[in-house]
Design a protein around this motif. Structure first.
Motif, short mmCIF file in Angstrom:
data_model
loop_
_atom_site.label_atom_id
_atom_site.label_comp_id
_atom_site.label_asym_id
_atom_site.label_seq_id
_atom_site.Cartn_x
_atom_site.Cartn_y
_atom_site.Cartn_z
N ILE A 96 -4.46 -0.38 0.87
CA ILE A 96 -3.92 -1.60 0.28
C ILE A 96 -3.44 -2.47 1.44
O ILE A 96 -2.82 -1.98 2.37
CB ILE A 96 -2.72 -1.29 -0.64
N VAL A 97 -3.74 -3.77 1.35
CA VAL A 97 -3.17 -4.71 2.30
C VAL A 97 -1.98 -5.34 1.60
O VAL A 97 -2.14 -6.07 0.62
CB VAL A 97 -4.19 -5.79 2.72
N ASN A 98 -0.78 -5.02 2.07
CA ASN A 98 0.43 -5.55 1.47
C ASN A 98 0.58 -7.03 1.80
O ASN A 98 -0.02 -7.52 2.76
CB ASN A 98 1.65 -4.77 2.00
N PRO A 99 1.40 -7.77 1.04
CA PRO A 99 1.60 -9.19 1.32
C PRO A 99 2.09 -9.47 2.75
O PRO A 99 1.81 -10.53 3.30
CB PRO A 99 2.63 -9.63 0.28
N ASP A 100 2.80 -8.53 3.36
CA ASP A 100 3.25 -8.73 4.73
C ASP A 100 2.19 -8.29 5.75
O ASP A 100 2.46 -8.17 6.93
CB ASP A 100 4.57 -8.01 4.99
N GLU A 101 0.97 -8.06 5.26
CA GLU A 101 -0.20 -7.72 6.07
C GLU A 101 -0.11 -6.35 6.74
O GLU A 101 -0.76 -6.10 7.75
CB GLU A 101 -0.52 -8.82 7.08
N THR A 102 0.67 -5.46 6.18
CA THR A 102 0.67 -4.07 6.63
C THR A 102 -0.29 -3.29 5.73
O THR A 102 -0.62 -3.73 4.63
CB THR A 102 2.08 -3.45 6.56
N PHE A 103 -0.71 -2.15 6.21
CA PHE A 103 -1.68 -1.34 5.47
C PHE A 103 -1.02 -0.09 4.95
O PHE A 103 -0.21 0.53 5.62
CB PHE A 103 -2.86 -0.96 6.37
N GLN A 104 -1.42 0.27 3.74
CA GLN A 104 -0.89 1.48 3.10
C GLN A 104 -2.06 2.23 2.48
O GLN A 104 -2.84 1.66 1.73
CB GLN A 104 0.12 1.08 2.02
N SER A 105 -2.18 3.50 2.83
CA SER A 105 -3.25 4.33 2.27
C SER A 105 -3.03 4.48 0.77
O SER A 105 -1.91 4.65 0.31
CB SER A 105 -3.23 5.70 2.95
N ILE A 106 -4.11 4.41 0.01
CA ILE A 106 -4.01 4.55 -1.44
C ILE A 106 -4.10 6.02 -1.81
O ILE A 106 -5.04 6.71 -1.41
CB ILE A 106 -5.13 3.77 -2.15
N ASP A 107 -3.14 6.50 -2.56
CA ASP A 107 -3.18 7.85 -3.10
C ASP A 107 -3.50 7.74 -4.58
O ASP A 107 -2.63 7.45 -5.39
CB ASP A 107 -1.83 8.56 -2.90
N TYR A 108 -4.76 7.93 -4.90
CA TYR A 108 -5.20 7.83 -6.28
C TYR A 108 -4.74 9.05 -7.06
O TYR A 108 -4.62 10.14 -6.52
CB TYR A 108 -6.73 7.76 -6.36
N PRO A 109 -4.48 8.87 -8.36
CA PRO A 109 -4.14 10.03 -9.19
C PRO A 109 -5.38 10.87 -9.48
O PRO A 109 -6.52 10.40 -9.31
CB PRO A 109 -3.63 9.39 -10.48
N HIS A 110 -5.17 12.11 -9.89
CA HIS A 110 -6.29 12.96 -10.31
C HIS A 110 -6.98 12.30 -11.50
O HIS A 110 -6.32 11.73 -12.37
CB HIS A 110 -5.80 14.35 -10.72
N ILE A 111 -8.29 12.37 -11.50
CA ILE A 111 -9.05 11.86 -12.65
C ILE A 111 -9.97 12.98 -13.14
O ILE A 111 -10.26 13.92 -12.41
CB ILE A 111 -9.88 10.61 -12.30
#
Length: 179
Positions: A96-111
């Motif tokens: 995810i690119v946050n509004p402050d332009e930092t990056f955060q890895s996406i942890d998706y839920p189990h599907i």
């Protein structure tokens, strides 16, 4: 009495050796030759993901989502039903690119899709109107940005990717976040 023949190869032995050499050369030659356009198109990578979705029968008719495991094995769903299982070569991890332009890895839920239950590391969603949800992925030291029109841009660093995204109408602070 017969004289003893000189040691050497018989004609049959020489033919067998030539046949084996021909097989080895044919395998090496086919491996080294560039692939045809059809074979190259059949290899799914992050760069060709947009073309892959556009080739599907459901494109532009129903929403489709590609759920990928860390192994590269992916499941394409149309609506709620699985459409096909494919392998994505050189898979990356979604951010995810946050509004402050930092990056955060996406942890998706189990599907759970059919009998298969897993936690995806990358999902790509194409809406029924043919537009993609913006997606950022990282594979090794390369960054990829999937534009809503299905084109994938590759960057060597996240700063140039964010700079490119700022020039676009699809910025995190204007059109939601790029995930």
């Amino acid at each position: 009495m017969r004289e003893r023949a000189k040691d050497g190869f018989t004609l049959i032995e020489l033919l067998i050796v030539l046949l084996l050499m021909g097989i080895v050369y044919a395998l090496a030659f086919s491996y080294m030759m560039p692939k045809s356009e059809k074979e190259a198109d059949s290899e799914l990578t992050l760069e060709t993901i947009g073309k892959f979705f556009r080739s599907q029968e459901l494109y532009g008719k129903a929403a489709m989502t590609l759920y990928c495991k860390e192994s590269g094995v992916c499941t394409l769903t149309g609506g709620k039903e699985p459409v096909s299982g494919i392998t994505l070569r050189g898979i990356g991890r979604a951010y995810i690119v946050n509004p402050d332009e930092t990056f955060q890895s996406i942890d998706y839920p189990h599907i759970k899709i059919g009998a298969d239950e897993f936690r995806p590391i990358l999902t790509v969603h194409c809406r029924a109107d043919g537009l993609f949800d913006p997606q950022v992925a990282r594979r090794g030291d390369r960054w990829y940005y999937l534009h809503p029109f299905g084109r994938v841009y590759r960057f060597s660093d996240p700063v140039s990717m964010v700079s490119f995204m700022r020039k676009s109408d699809y910025l995190p602070d204007r059109a939601g976040y790029a995930q």
